[in-house]
Write a protein that holds these residues in place. Structure first.
Motif, PDB file in Angstrom:
ATOM      1  N   ALA A  22       0.826  -1.154  -0.376  1.00 40.95           N
ATOM      2  CA  ALA A  22       0.009  -0.305  -0.184  1.00 40.95           C
ATOM      3  C   ALA A  22       0.956   0.938  -0.262  1.00 40.95           C
ATOM      4  CB  ALA A  22      -1.207  -0.177   1.314  1.00 40.95           C
ATOM      5  N   LEU A  23       2.119   1.950   0.705  1.00 38.02           N
ATOM      6  CA  LEU A  23       2.495   2.539   0.674  1.00 38.02           C
ATOM      7  C   LEU A  23       4.027   2.422  -0.757  1.00 38.02           C
ATOM      8  CD1 LEU A  23       4.319   2.302   4.318  1.00 38.02           C
ATOM      9  CD2 LEU A  23       2.885   3.864   3.281  1.00 38.02           C
ATOM     10  N   ALA A  24       3.910   1.931  -1.144  1.00 40.47           N
ATOM     11  CA  ALA A  24       5.046   1.648  -1.821  1.00 40.47           C
ATOM     12  C   ALA A  24       3.985   1.923  -3.903  1.00 40.47           C
ATOM     13  CB  ALA A  24       5.375  -0.215  -2.789  1.00 40.47           C
ATOM     14  N   HIS A  25       2.809   1.679  -3.309  1.00 38.53           N
ATOM     15  CA  HIS A  25       1.929   1.892  -4.483  1.00 38.53           C
ATOM     16  C   HIS A  25       0.540   2.994  -3.901  1.00 38.53           C
ATOM     17  CE1 HIS A  25       3.945  -0.768  -7.109  1.00 38.53           C
ATOM     18  NE2 HIS A  25       3.854  -1.365  -5.534  1.00 38.53           N
ATOM     19  N   PRO A  26       1.200   4.032  -3.785  1.00 32.37           N
ATOM     20  CA  PRO A  26      -0.433   5.050  -2.646  1.00 32.37           C
ATOM     21  C   PRO A  26      -1.432   4.559  -4.274  1.00 32.37           C
ATOM     22  CG  PRO A  26       2.036   5.528  -2.664  1.00 32.37           C
ATOM     23  CD  PRO A  26       1.908   4.935  -3.872  1.00 32.37           C
ATOM     24  N   THR A  27      -2.631   4.686  -2.836  1.00 29.28           N
ATOM     25  CA  THR A  27      -4.170   4.781  -3.672  1.00 29.28           C
ATOM     26  C   THR A  27      -4.962   4.066  -3.823  1.00 29.28           C
ATOM     27  OG1 THR A  27      -3.791   5.470  -6.224  1.00 29.28           O
ATOM     28  CG2 THR A  27      -3.855   7.334  -4.863  1.00 29.28           C
ATOM     29  N   ARG A  28      -3.391   3.042  -4.383  1.00 28.75           N
ATOM     30  CA  ARG A  28      -4.294   1.172  -4.329  1.00 28.75           C
ATOM     31  C   ARG A  28      -4.982   1.105  -3.314  1.00 28.75           C
ATOM     32  NH1 ARG A  28      -0.067  -2.117  -8.479  1.00 28.75           N
ATOM     33  NH2 ARG A  28       0.000  -0.283  -9.984  1.00 28.75           N
ATOM     34  N   SER A  29      -5.414  -0.220  -3.022  1.00 26.35           N
ATOM     35  CA  SER A  29      -5.922  -0.699  -1.879  1.00 26.35           C
ATOM     36  C   SER A  29      -5.367  -2.201  -2.124  1.00 26.35           C
ATOM     37  CB  SER A  29      -7.825  -0.680  -2.123  1.00 26.35           C
ATOM     38  OG  SER A  29      -8.093  -1.222  -1.435  1.00 26.35           O
ATOM     39  N   TYR A  30      -5.196  -2.505  -0.821  1.00 25.34           N
ATOM     40  CA  TYR A  30      -5.020  -4.088  -0.914  1.00 25.34           C
ATOM     41  C   TYR A  30      -5.554  -4.636   0.380  1.00 25.34           C
ATOM     42  CZ  TYR A  30      -1.499  -2.742  -3.910  1.00 25.34           C
ATOM     43  OH  TYR A  30      -0.013  -2.090  -4.890  1.00 25.34           O
ATOM     44  N   PRO A  31      -6.172  -5.960   0.197  1.00 19.11           N
ATOM     45  CA  PRO A  31      -6.301  -6.809   1.124  1.00 19.11           C
ATOM     46  C   PRO A  31      -5.732  -7.159   2.505  1.00 19.11           C
ATOM     47  CG  PRO A  31      -6.219  -7.756  -0.620  1.00 19.11           C
ATOM     48  CD  PRO A  31      -5.492  -6.887  -1.031  1.00 19.11           C
ATOM     49  N   PHE A  69      -9.063  13.567  -4.825  1.00 16.33           N
ATOM     50  CA  PHE A  69      -8.099  13.945  -4.744  1.00 16.33           C
ATOM     51  C   PHE A  69      -7.302  13.555  -6.641  1.00 16.33           C
ATOM     52  CE2 PHE A  69      -8.370  14.726  -0.490  1.00 16.33           C
ATOM     53  CZ  PHE A  69      -8.049  16.315  -0.375  1.00 16.33           C
ATOM     54  N   THR A  70      -7.069  13.986  -6.865  1.00 15.75           N
ATOM     55  CA  THR A  70      -5.716  13.575  -8.063  1.00 15.75           C
ATOM     56  C   THR A  70      -4.035  13.801  -7.171  1.00 15.75           C
ATOM     57  OG1 THR A  70      -6.648  14.204  -9.436  1.00 15.75           O
ATOM     58  CG2 THR A  70      -4.585  13.794 -10.411  1.00 15.75           C
ATOM     59  N   ALA A  71      -4.027  12.309  -7.665  1.00  9.74           N
ATOM     60  CA  ALA A  71      -2.515  11.783  -6.889  1.00  9.74           C
ATOM     61  C   ALA A  71      -1.766  11.408  -8.146  1.00  9.74           C
ATOM     62  CB  ALA A  71      -2.918  10.232  -5.359  1.00  9.74           C
ATOM     63  N   ALA A  72      -0.807  12.169  -7.178  1.00 10.10           N
ATOM     64  CA  ALA A  72       0.853  12.275  -8.486  1.00 10.10           C
ATOM     65  C   ALA A  72       2.012  11.672  -7.237  1.00 10.10           C
ATOM     66  CB  ALA A  72       1.341  13.112  -9.362  1.00 10.10           C
ATOM     67  N   GLY A  73       3.322  10.779  -7.881  1.00  6.60           N
ATOM     68  CA  GLY A  73       4.453  11.133  -7.104  1.00  6.60           C
ATOM     69  C   GLY A  73       4.956   9.809  -6.778  1.00  6.60           C
ATOM     70  N   PRO A  74       6.243   8.615  -6.018  1.00  7.41           N
ATOM     71  CA  PRO A  74       6.646   7.357  -6.357  1.00  7.41           C
ATOM     72  C   PRO A  74       5.349   6.357  -6.636  1.00  7.41           C
ATOM     73  CG  PRO A  74       8.340   9.152  -4.958  1.00  7.41           C
ATOM     74  CD  PRO A  74       6.417  10.092  -6.144  1.00  7.41           C
ATOM     75  N   GLY A  75       5.603   5.641  -6.413  1.00  8.60           N
ATOM     76  CA  GLY A  75       4.631   4.516  -7.232  1.00  8.60           C
ATOM     77  C   GLY A  75       3.800   4.895  -8.020  1.00  8.60           C
ATOM     78  N   ILE A  76       3.444   5.654  -8.314  1.00  2.00           N
ATOM     79  CA  ILE A  76       1.769   6.300  -9.381  1.00  2.00           C
ATOM     80  C   ILE A  76       2.546   6.730 -10.385  1.00  2.00           C
ATOM     81  CG2 ILE A  76       0.067   7.737  -9.281  1.00  2.00           C
ATOM     82  CD1 ILE A  76       0.308   8.274  -6.483  1.00  2.00           C
ATOM     83  N   ASP A  77       1.633   5.527 -11.246  1.00  2.00           N
ATOM     84  CA  ASP A  77       1.912   5.629 -12.499  1.00  2.00           C
ATOM     85  C   ASP A  77       0.943   7.224 -13.529  1.00  2.00           C
ATOM     86  OD1 ASP A  77       2.627   4.824 -15.200  1.00  2.00           O
ATOM     87  OD2 ASP A  77       1.849   3.706 -15.931  1.00  2.00           O
TER      88      ASP A  77
END
Length: 202
Positions: free
Chosen positions: A28-37, A140-148
């Motif tokens: 989750a921290l490596a790929h911000p905004t993605r949801s992980y079970p 929000f719109t998110a950008a940064g490391p881990g986000i394509d």
């Protein structure tokens, strides 16, 4: 005299379940905004819920200072369950906490949290936010490391002040706190490197 009841069990398979939950948090921290079970304990405290209990069991230990906010802070069974299973020290002042576990309505001013130093940014706080049942309109719109490129983030938990507080937080890099958003059965990460812009419809 009746002996005090032991807190409910934690993970059914502590090693394997904790590893699975820790992987979910890392992803989750490596790929911000993605949801992980998240793999959850067999009998979590009702006030914590499944995923929040799992994240707490995974991240907390006897070297941690924890602050519990709102209803969680007033629930003696939650405090006893976390103390029994993690050994984490509970603090009354959120500015002293390594981890804050709270609902959005009890979140303290973000600028007051531990932000680390340029030499030791890891000494900052992590906010574990219980977002179950949140219904606000923020996006929000998110950008940064881990986000394509860019990623959309629905943020029903965000207050009107959150956007400016988060912008100040990202501007402190490498200092700053990190945020974990935990709902009933999954976790989303927002590390301090993630830039958030309020969503504007065309």
């Amino acid at each position: 005299m009746t002996a005090p009841a032991l807190p409910a069990p934690g993970f059914a398979d502590p090693t394997r379940d904790a590893q699975r939950a820790f992987r979910a948090v890392l992803d989750a921290l490596a790929h911000p905004t993605r949801s992980y079970p998240v793999a959850w304990p067999a009998e979590p405290r009702a006030a914590l819920g499944r995923a929040l209990a799992a994240v707490a069991l995974t991240l907390l230990d006897e070297d941690c200072d924890i602050w519990l906010g709102g209803a969680l802070g007033r629930d003696a069974e939650v405090a006893a369950w976390l103390a029994f299973h993690t050994g984490a020290r509970r603090v009354a002042d959120p500015s002293e906490a390594d981890f804050l576990v709270t609902a959005p309505d009890a979140l303290p001013p973000l600028a007051s949290l531990k932000l680390g130093t340029d030499e030791a940014p890891h000494l900052s706080a992590t906010v574990v936010l219980d977002v179950r049942g949140c219904t606000g309109p923020a996006r929000f719109t998110a950008a940064g490391p881990g986000i394509d490129g860019l990623s959309a983030l629905a943020a029903p938990w965000a207050s009107e002040e959150f956007a400016s507080a988060w912008r100040r937080n990202t501007g402190l890099f490498p200092r700053g706190f990190d945020l974990l958003l935990v709902d009933s059965d999954s976790v989303v990460g927002l590390p301090r490197t993630t830039r958030l812009t309020p969503y504007q419809e065309d």
